[in-house]
Structure formats: C-alpha cells, structure tokens
Design an enzyme around this catalytic site. Structure first.
Site: not given
Ligand code: CP
Ligand code: NVA
Length: 307
Positions: A101, A128, A131, A223, A263, A291
């Site tokens: 990340r 991402h 996700q 988001d 998310c 996830r």
C-alpha cells in the site's frame, strides 16, 4: 494467471470470474484451504494507514496456513532509505509474496518489475484493485449476477472509482460516475476501460449530476472526498463535493431495492449521511468481509498451486 495483481485490468475476463468463483468457494468451505499456503510468508508493506487491508491480508494468510509480516511506513521508507528494486531483491530472498500500500502507482509497478515473487496492490493513489474485487463479489452475491446491473459511483473519481471502472469493464456492468469538474476519473482509465470493455458490453457514463448517475442504478457507491495524502485539501473538497453527498433523497432516485456501497472508512455527514450508511440497504460490512475471501482467492492463485 499473471505474476502480479496490480490492477483489475491485469486479469482477463476469464481470470476475473475465476477469482470471484474461487473466493465464493473459499468463503463457503474455508477449512478446505486451511493448509493451502502452509510454509509461505507474505511481506506486507504499508506506507499509509489501514484497518481492513491489514486485517484481511494477515488473517487471510493465517487461515490459509501461512504467515504475514507487517512493515510500517517508518520501517521501510520506500525510496528514501532504499529503492523499490533493492527492497524487492531482499524480500524475495525471505518471503513468497509482497503486498504493498503506497502513494505513487509507479512504486508498486517498479517493485513488481524487480521482484521474482508476486506483488499485490493493496492501494495506490491510482488504484485499489482488491477493494473492487471484493465489491464485485458483494454485488454478485446480493444481485445474483453482474452483467445486467447498473452501478452508480458518486463523488471523487479516485483510486476506488478507477478500480471499480476496471472491474465493471471485465464484468460487463453498466456504470455511471457523477463527479464535480476536475475530479472525474482519469481519461486514460476511462478510455482504456471503454476499449477493453467492448467484449463484455461495458458502458460508462461520466456525468455531473448525481441524480442522473443514480437513476435506475442497482447499487450506489461513494468514497471519501479527500483520500489519504490529500488531507490538506479537505476543506476545499468539502465545498466542491457538497452536492455529491449520498442522502436518503438520492437513494430514492435509484432502482427500488438498490444497495448502498462504500469501501470504508466512511465519514457520516460528509460523503454519506448516517441514515444511508446505517440503513438496511447498506452492504458496507459485507464488502469489508469479502475483502478477506477475495484476497485469499488472489493469494491462492498467485502464491499457491490453484492456477
Ligand atoms: N477499504 C480499505 O481499504 O480500508 P483500509 O484503508 O482500512 O485498509
Ligand atoms: N480513496 C480512499 C480509499 C481508502 C480505502 C483513499 O485512498 O484514502
């Protein structure tokens, strides 16, 4: 299967569905996979904070019989203390896969190009992908299929939005994005998805008006307005994005039975009102759970024998 998973667009249409199908199998029969990655170790590089990503990769490795080692931002100091390539050449001597990340997407690309072991993108400024895979698994479970759906994304055309576009192109899911001027998804992502999505019948509309985007949508996604690394823009963005909040009124314009997606982490009263986030239509914790299952599938396919 590709060596790395840096973008949903790394997967062919077949591989995209293979990941989702394996994730459903792992979710239904977790015990069957409890020794599948025995003896394997995942390096987890974090240059930004996390709850879900760290927990699901670490728990996922444990449930597959392997282990994970967490490296915090102060440990690695990617690019400052050492180059991504040198880091890759160290980690590949001790471990079997790397999850990263980070900020610039090019760091994940450089790491993957240098590493002999698989590299998984756990969020960059641009994408991402884990996700989006979890989100499409959630949609598949809730709606029974993907190709006849419309997914509306309201807000910042950011990393999460980009990966949802990539996933929708693979699934053949219709998508509409409503974003303020200057905050639309990147042209290169939109154009490539439209091009690659021809084979699945993917259609993408980028509009200004949130009501137009959610009209007829089976799912409404949002988001945060300021992503990690954009904290200094928070005030300015709050002003620009004010009409993009997902409220009960906006949800009422979607298809009856539409689900709300995010998310997480979410900010009640900013990009989504508390009534929506906490409503029965909200599937945000199913997304968070998924996830785990989808990343177990990805690790099995990249690091294990399941090909
Ligand atoms: N959705 C997500 O990636 O959450 P974290 O930032 O907590 O990992
Ligand atoms: N767009 C957000 C997603 C967090 C999971 C960020 O990059 O901070």
């Amino acid at each position: 299967m590709t060596k790395d998973f840096l973008a949903v667009s790394d997967l062919s249409v077949y591989e995209f569905h293979r990941v989702l199908d394996l994730a459903l199998e792992v979710k239904a029969k977790p015990r069957r996979f409890r020794r599948a990655l025995e003896g394997k170790v995942l390096s987890m590089i974090f240059e930004k904070p996390s709850l879900r990503t760290r927990m699901t990769f670490e728990v996922g490795m444990l449930q597959l019989g392997g282990e994970a080692v967490y490296l915090s931002p102060s440990d690695i100091q990617m690019g400052k203390r050492e180059t991504p390539a040198d880091i890759a050449h160290n980690l590949e001597r001790w471990t079997d896969g790397i999850m990263i990340r980070t900020f610039a997407h090019s760091i994940a690309v450089d790491l993957a190009a240098a590493a002999r072991i698989p590299v998984i993108n756990a969020l960059t400024d641009m994408l991402h992908p884990c996700q989006a895979m979890a989100d499409f698994l959630t949609l598949k479970e809730k709606k029974g299929g993907l190709s006849a759906l419309k997914l509306a994304y309201v807000g910042d055309g950011n990393n999460v939005c980009h990966s949802l576009i990539n996933a929708a192109a693979r699934a053949g899911t219709r998508m509409a994005v409503a974003a303020p001027k200057g905050y639309e998804p990147a042209d290169e992502i939109v154009e490539r998805a439209r091009e690659e999505g021809r084979e699945t019948g993917f259609v993408l509309d980028v509009v200004r008006n949130p009501v137009e985007a959610v009209s007829g949508a089976d799912a409404v996604y949002t988001d945060v307005w300021a992503s990690m690394g954009q904290e200094s823009e928070k005030k300015k963005r709050a002003r620009l994005f004010a009409r993009y909040r997902v409220t009960p009124g906006l949800m009422a314009k979607a298809k009856p039975g539409a689900v709300f997606m995010h998310c997480l982490p979410a900010h009640r009263g900013e990009e989504v009102s508390a009534e929506v986030l906490d409503s029965p239509a909200s599937v945000v914790f199913d997304q968070a759970e998924n996830r785990l299952h989808v990343q177990k599938a990805i690790m099995l396919l990249l690091m294990g024998k399941a090909k």
